[in-house]
Scaffold this motif. Structure first.
Motif, PDB file in Angstrom:
ATOM      1  N   PRO A   1      83.217  17.897 -20.318  1.00 16.91           N
ATOM      2  CA  PRO A   1      82.767  16.753 -19.508  1.00 16.91           C
ATOM      3  C   PRO A   1      82.655  17.078 -18.020  1.00 16.91           C
ATOM      4  N   GLN A   2      82.851  18.343 -17.657  1.00 18.13           N
ATOM      5  CA  GLN A   2      82.686  18.743 -16.261  1.00 18.13           C
ATOM      6  C   GLN A   2      81.233  19.181 -16.047  1.00 18.13           C
ATOM      7  N   PRO A   3      80.405  18.350 -15.426  1.00 19.01           N
ATOM      8  CA  PRO A   3      78.976  18.663 -15.317  1.00 19.01           C
ATOM      9  C   PRO A   3      78.709  19.746 -14.277  1.00 19.01           C
ATOM     10  N   ALA A   4      77.656  20.495 -14.504  1.00 15.23           N
ATOM     11  CA  ALA A   4      77.190  21.432 -13.486  1.00 15.23           C
ATOM     12  C   ALA A   4      76.663  20.645 -12.290  1.00 15.23           C
ATOM     13  N   VAL A   5      76.863  21.171 -11.107  1.00 15.29           N
ATOM     14  CA  VAL A   5      76.355  20.501  -9.904  1.00 15.29           C
ATOM     15  C   VAL A   5      74.833  20.645  -9.860  1.00 15.29           C
ATOM     16  N   LEU A   6      74.162  19.507  -9.732  1.00 19.81           N
ATOM     17  CA  LEU A   6      72.701  19.495  -9.666  1.00 19.81           C
ATOM     18  C   LEU A   6      72.297  19.142  -8.233  1.00 19.81           C
ATOM     19  N   ASP A   7      71.790  20.124  -7.526  1.00 23.97           N
ATOM     20  CA  ASP A   7      71.466  19.930  -6.113  1.00 23.97           C
ATOM     21  C   ASP A   7      70.030  19.498  -5.859  1.00 23.97           C
ATOM     22  N   SER A   8      69.213  19.447  -6.930  1.00 25.92           N
ATOM     23  CA  SER A   8      67.794  19.126  -6.726  1.00 25.92           C
ATOM     24  C   SER A   8      67.174  18.683  -8.044  1.00 25.92           C
ATOM     25  N   VAL A   9      65.950  18.162  -7.948  1.00 23.97           N
ATOM     26  CA  VAL A   9      65.196  17.808  -9.137  1.00 23.97           C
ATOM     27  C   VAL A   9      64.943  19.053  -9.991  1.00 23.97           C
ATOM     28  N   GLU A  10      64.746  20.191  -9.345  1.00 23.36           N
ATOM     29  CA  GLU A  10      64.519  21.432 -10.094  1.00 23.36           C
ATOM     30  C   GLU A  10      65.745  21.798 -10.926  1.00 23.36           C
TER      31      GLU A  10
ATOM     32  N   GLU B   1      68.457  10.498  -4.740  1.00 20.58           N
ATOM     33  CA  GLU B   1      68.110  11.874  -5.092  1.00 20.58           C
ATOM     34  C   GLU B   1      66.821  11.969  -5.897  1.00 20.58           C
ATOM     35  N   LEU B   2      66.398  10.841  -6.469  1.00 28.82           N
ATOM     36  CA  LEU B   2      65.198  10.829  -7.301  1.00 28.82           C
ATOM     37  C   LEU B   2      63.975  10.539  -6.432  1.00 28.82           C
TER      38      LEU B   2
END
Length: 323
Positions: free
Chosen positions: A13-22, A163-164
């Motif tokens: 349940p530890q999500p990867a950090v998403l820094d962008s739409v890419e 962010e979207l």
């Protein structure tokens, strides 16, 4: 179904950090390869997102692929319907002209395009003119976002899920190939059912994200299992007929249950990390968008079913010789 449940209950349940739409897209695309059903991709994409903006993005994109199963999963899509006067069929002024001796062409402006310049292809609702009753004849056009004459201008970030990206779309004499004009009524076949399809997929994605938060916070078992059950319910509705009044009534009830569950979870947010909690306070307004449209859809469904019940009863009375 088993694989999805296993993913939701055993994946970290530890999500990867998403820094962008890419970053979101790479993760979403990997899940689209793993799960074949768009609603499963939405549910899993929500669980894997590190914030609600990207959970919504997975739900929105999955809804478009559920509406149009032939769309290649490798591309990002945006439905372009809203104009200055709204999203009602009568408000559509973007024109599809042709082909009298030349190519089809698009001219007009769409005021709000989700994903904005990040979209690879645009699904544009346009009018061919009016029918004999003065109503817009609408078509849906599938268009490369980099086509000559297409301009996407970034809009300011909204107060929630900033962010979207979103953009305003301008089309000036954009050439359209015949195969890019999809068959069927643009409103009845695509825009109208999309409201239902989007609700099913976006709420499933949000529930996936909340389940991830519940697992890593950690929240009580009954809170996690309640979120999982609601998500499975929406998964079933996502596979029902999006045009059927029965689906609309069931979906209306399901959304009320989701909102009730979310309200009941309010005290548990104190045990969640501050950045996640602060984003939730900011972004939960997203779930209130289109409330009037949903209420109208539900009331229309009730009226249709009431008419059907009355017609069935009257037909039975006429066909029964005893009566």
């Amino acid at each position: 179904m088993d694989e999805l449940l296993r993913f939701l209950l055993t994946q970290s349940p530890q999500p990867a950090v998403l820094d962008s739409v890419e970053d979101w897209w790479k993760q979403h695309l990997a899940l689209a390869v793993r799960f074949s059903s768009p609603v499963d991709v939405a549910f899993a994409g929500g669980f894997a997102a590190d914030r609600m903006a990207y959970a919504f993005a997975s739900g929105y994109h999955s809804a478009l692929r559920a509406l149009l199963p032939s769309l290649p999963r490798e591309h990002r899509y945006a439905l372009c319907a809203t104009e200055a006067e709204g999203g009602h069929p009568s408000a559509m002024n973007t024109r599809l002209t042709g082909p009298s001796g030349g190519p089809w062409r698009l001219d007009g402006t769409k005021t709000f395009v989700t994903l904005g310049r990040a979209a690879d292809e645009l699904l544009v609702v346009a009018t061919e003119g009016q029918d004999e009753r003065g109503r817009n004849r609408l078509r849906l056009v599938r268009l490369d976002s980099r086509r000559a004459g297409v301009t996407l201008r970034d809009l300011p970030p909204p107060p929630f899920v900033p962010e979207l990206p979103h953009a305003e779309l301008h089309m000036d004499a954009v050439a359209v190939e015949p195969g890019e004009v999809l068959s069927g009524d643009g409103y009845e076949r695509f825009v109208k059912p999309f409201r239902t399809v989007e609700d099913c997929h976006v709420f499933a994605a949000v529930l996936g994200w909340l389940l991830q938060v519940a697992r890593r916070s950690p929240w009580p078992d009954d809170a996690r299992e309640g979120l999982l059950a609601l998500g499975v319910m929406l998964r079933g509705l996502a596979q029902a007929d999006a045009a059927a009044p029965e689906t609309h009534l069931a979906l209306g009830g399901a959304i009320e249950l989701v909102r009730g569950r979310i309200e009941a979870l309010a005290p548990l947010w104190a045990s969640t990390d501050a950045p996640t909690r602060e984003r939730w306070v900011r972004d939960r307004l997203l779930l209130q968008i289109a409330g009037k449209v949903r209420a109208k859809r539900r009331e229309t469904a009730r009226e249709k079913l009431s008419t059907l019940r009355g017609g069935t009863k009257e037909s039975a009375m006429r066909s029964d010789p005893i009566r």
